[in-house]
Design a protein around this motif. Structure first.
Motif, PDB file in Angstrom:
ATOM      1  N   VAL A  30       6.359   3.745  -6.478  1.00  0.00           N
ATOM      2  CA  VAL A  30       5.689   2.728  -7.022  1.00  0.00           C
ATOM      3  C   VAL A  30       6.905   1.711  -7.627  1.00  0.00           C
ATOM      4  N   GLU A  31       8.052   2.223  -8.248  1.00  0.00           N
ATOM      5  CA  GLU A  31       9.165   1.538  -8.524  1.00  0.00           C
ATOM      6  C   GLU A  31       9.605   0.569  -7.505  1.00  0.00           C
ATOM      7  N   VAL A  44       0.792  -1.034   0.092  1.00  0.00           N
ATOM      8  CA  VAL A  44       0.108  -0.028  -0.065  1.00  0.00           C
ATOM      9  C   VAL A  44       0.796   1.304   0.096  1.00  0.00           C
ATOM     10  N   ILE A  45       0.697   1.960  -0.979  1.00  0.00           N
ATOM     11  CA  ILE A  45       1.396   3.377  -0.902  1.00  0.00           C
ATOM     12  C   ILE A  45       0.466   4.244  -0.819  1.00  0.00           C
ATOM     13  N   ARG A  46       0.556   4.765   0.513  1.00  0.00           N
ATOM     14  CA  ARG A  46      -0.135   6.054   1.037  1.00  0.00           C
ATOM     15  C   ARG A  46       0.366   7.471   0.595  1.00  0.00           C
ATOM     16  N   LEU A  47      -0.813   8.323  -0.131  1.00  0.00           N
ATOM     17  CA  LEU A  47      -0.454   9.777  -0.489  1.00  0.00           C
ATOM     18  C   LEU A  47      -1.191  10.490   0.412  1.00  0.00           C
ATOM     19  N   PHE A  78      -0.350   7.904 -12.410  1.00  0.00           N
ATOM     20  CA  PHE A  78      -0.987   6.789 -12.071  1.00  0.00           C
ATOM     21  C   PHE A  78      -1.126   5.927 -13.323  1.00  0.00           C
ATOM     22  N   VAL A  79      -1.192   6.658 -14.493  1.00  0.00           N
ATOM     23  CA  VAL A  79      -1.177   5.822 -15.585  1.00  0.00           C
ATOM     24  C   VAL A  79      -0.066   4.797 -15.850  1.00  0.00           C
ATOM     25  N   THR A  80       0.958   5.673 -15.477  1.00  0.00           N
ATOM     26  CA  THR A  80       2.621   4.978 -15.480  1.00  0.00           C
ATOM     27  C   THR A  80       2.557   4.010 -14.597  1.00  0.00           C
ATOM     28  N   ALA A  81       2.137   4.153 -13.330  1.00  0.00           N
ATOM     29  CA  ALA A  81       2.221   3.131 -12.151  1.00  0.00           C
ATOM     30  C   ALA A  81       1.412   1.851 -12.887  1.00  0.00           C
ATOM     31  N   TYR A  82       0.286   2.114 -13.138  1.00  0.00           N
ATOM     32  CA  TYR A  82      -0.538   0.925 -13.749  1.00  0.00           C
ATOM     33  C   TYR A  82       0.394   0.167 -15.247  1.00  0.00           C
ATOM     34  N   SER A  83       1.038   1.014 -15.891  1.00  0.00           N
ATOM     35  CA  SER A  83       1.574   0.229 -16.858  1.00  0.00           C
ATOM     36  C   SER A  83       2.997  -0.515 -16.365  1.00  0.00           C
ATOM     37  N   GLN A  84       3.503   0.013 -15.517  1.00  0.00           N
ATOM     38  CA  GLN A  84       4.696  -0.478 -14.661  1.00  0.00           C
ATOM     39  C   GLN A  84       4.454  -1.790 -14.031  1.00  0.00           C
ATOM     40  N   ALA A  85       3.150  -1.759 -13.325  1.00  0.00           N
ATOM     41  CA  ALA A  85       2.848  -2.998 -12.659  1.00  0.00           C
ATOM     42  C   ALA A  85       2.433  -4.077 -13.566  1.00  0.00           C
TER      43      ALA A  85
END
Length: 119
Positions: free
Chosen positions: A40-41, A21-24, A69-76
């Protein structure tokens, strides 16, 4: 990891089920987006079952934040993992819907629901 960059506080908390869990808290924008991308990385380096972004304390998000958020989704996805967001304010839900991100990234009503969905 606890980190404060500008107006965004980020913490990474592994859950007992294997999700991370990443809390922002604060503002995700041009100035703070790099810190989120780094978090995220870091979260994806583990062998967790997925990454959940807790947005319950996110006050502001601009287009740079939405791109993050889109980048995080793609990286995952590239890492064979998953990325979802949880505990969005009504304004953040609307922002994700207007941007069409609710069609790509799973939105959960709470962090617990998001973590449970991964197990």
């Amino acid at each position: 990891m606890n980190d404060t960059e500008g107006a965004l506080a980020i913490s990474i908390d592994p859950s007992p089920t294997g999700a991370v869990v990443i809390r922002l808290a604060g503002e995700l924008d041009h100035y703070t987006g790099a810190g989120f991308r780094q978090a995220v990385e870091e979260a994806l380096r583990g062998t967790g079952v997925g990454v959940v972004a807790d947005l319950s304390a996110l006050d502001y998000c601009d287009s740079t934040g939405m791109t993050a958020f889109v980048t995080a989704y793609s990286q995952a996805e590239a890492a064979g993992s998953s990325f979802s967001v949880a505990a969005l304010s009504p304004a953040m839900v609307q922002l994700f819907r207007v941007a069409g991100l609710d069609q790509v990234i799973t939105l959960h009503p709470s962090v617990q629901v998001a973590v449970d969905a991964l197990s």
